[in-house]
Design a protein around this motif. Sequence first.
Motif: not given
Lengths: 308, 308
Positions: A206-232
Amino acid sequence: MTGSHTGPAHWAAVDWGTTHLRLWLLDHNHNMIRQTETEQGMVQLQSTEYEATLLDLLSQDLQPKHPMDVICCGMVGSRQGWQEAPYAPCPTPPPSGAHATRVTTKDPRIEVYLLPGIKQISPPDVMRGEETQIAGFLSRNPQYDGVLCLPGTHSKWVHISAGEVISFQTFMTGELFALLCKESVLRHNVGATGWNDEMFTNAIDDAISRPAAIAAQLFTLRAQSLIATLPPEAARARLSGLLIGLELAAARPYWLGTQVAVLGDTEVAQAYCRALTAQGSPVKMTATERMTLDGLKSAYNTIQELTK
Amino acid sequence: MTGSHTGPAHWAAVDWGTTHLRLWLLDHNHNMIRQTETEQGMVQLQSTEYEATLLDLLSQDLQPKHPMDVICCGMVGSRQGWQEAPYAPCPTPPPSGAHATRVTTKDPRIEVYLLPGIKQISPPDVMRGEETQIAGFLSRNPQYDGVLCLPGTHSKWVHISAGEVISFQTFMTGELFALLCKESVLRHNVGATGWNDEMFTNAIDDAISRPAAIAAQLFTLRAQSLIATLPPEAARARLSGLLIGLELAAARPYWLGTQVAVLGDTEVAQAYCRALTAQGSPVKMTATERMTLDGLKSAYNTIQELTK
């Protein structure tokens, strides 16, 4: 190497970094007599305290008539360290004893040399400590021509040719990972341990194909934990993969179609190897336990020749 | 708005975030009687302490016979807050009183409503607090069709059409900037204040043209300070430009060829405006001082209609 076969203490090799000091006491034949590690790194010390720190660690081994050579690398030679050992400009062979700065000590029983780091004017970059690891690697692989990857807080990609550091580039990847894990809003979602290989490899892609999106991808980690289930542990592997993938995207000119040796055998070094292998890059991992010591031995040998 | 023309206290609007609480006391006609700001944000409070905090701030204005409506937005409605106000799924109009969660209080003199945030399933994202600013913006610009940019710790890009939030994306840009300035090795090189417009604009361009290089560009800030002379205010502007540029590179589908309104009049909002303008994007800046309050007024009006 400790034991009845070693001779009397002859010289000391010191890797003196920001937070740690590692000292090896060696005999005339470079056999190790003793190894010490303390947390008396640069951040703990005023410039006036370095000599006393050394004397403290060596006192029982010093002889009034034969001063002991002490060869140091790392942040001890920075402007904020004991005394500045000016950077060697790149391209350069890894700094040896010939580039060392001799420190004037009050106690005549030690002769202290600080090895310089390397600077690169364009693009601006610096290293201090890694050059000695590189010297150690080259002392065992003198014909090496290719790229070295040194993972760490500030990972380095180094192009080596004909025994010289041709160019290098530093990435703050390790520091970013630590800050995001411990200090950012992601600390609630990213585990301190644990791993998930599939998450890691997907994140690299993901990072290699869309490097610019990094700051959004980081927040997605939080959102995924809140609205889905992303184990730590999955979040941890994905965070690592996003950041290392971002680094690989920018370091592509270093590794694409080239021989890469990853220095280190840590969990992080293993992650870099997995990531490079997944990108189809041939890579070998080299343990660094003795590499800094090997580099300090090379520097000591040069100093001996120069002062004969 | 304070003064002899306001009537008796009728309801309270509260923006209750992670670190701060802002409370506006209003009369029957939404005229402001008093405004209070404290640091009693979510991180300071156990879920049992929210009611007491409110009563403390409102005690002198409460009447036994007419319970006071209190409309709250922000992290107070999160799982770690007072009580969870479940997210409204996107696309959705900004949550109004109809979506509010009524909290059961021990004291009958207050009737407390918590407004929900908005969640987006794919890509996973959440907001809590910004939706009320958006409601305030739409209450003044009901026909707005385009993109809103909300700079902040976690900046948001929001696509608005026909009064609904169609999609949004969150970037950790502000938090990354703060962490790098205060906690990373760059803290030695990046000023806490000061600015350099040319450095900022160049950094925006650099990040947009080579987004992957960000982790290397960050370390370059340190190297430039060590081997060249990069003044701390220039480093600060460049760091801001690199991070905002990286965000713009990824948010391009939101702003390219579209009307963008930047909500806020902070230094950061001004930086976003300059960056977008430099990229040739038409942008207008809208002060947000009253936007959250306007959103809370809209929500209050809906609740009044629903409970008539």
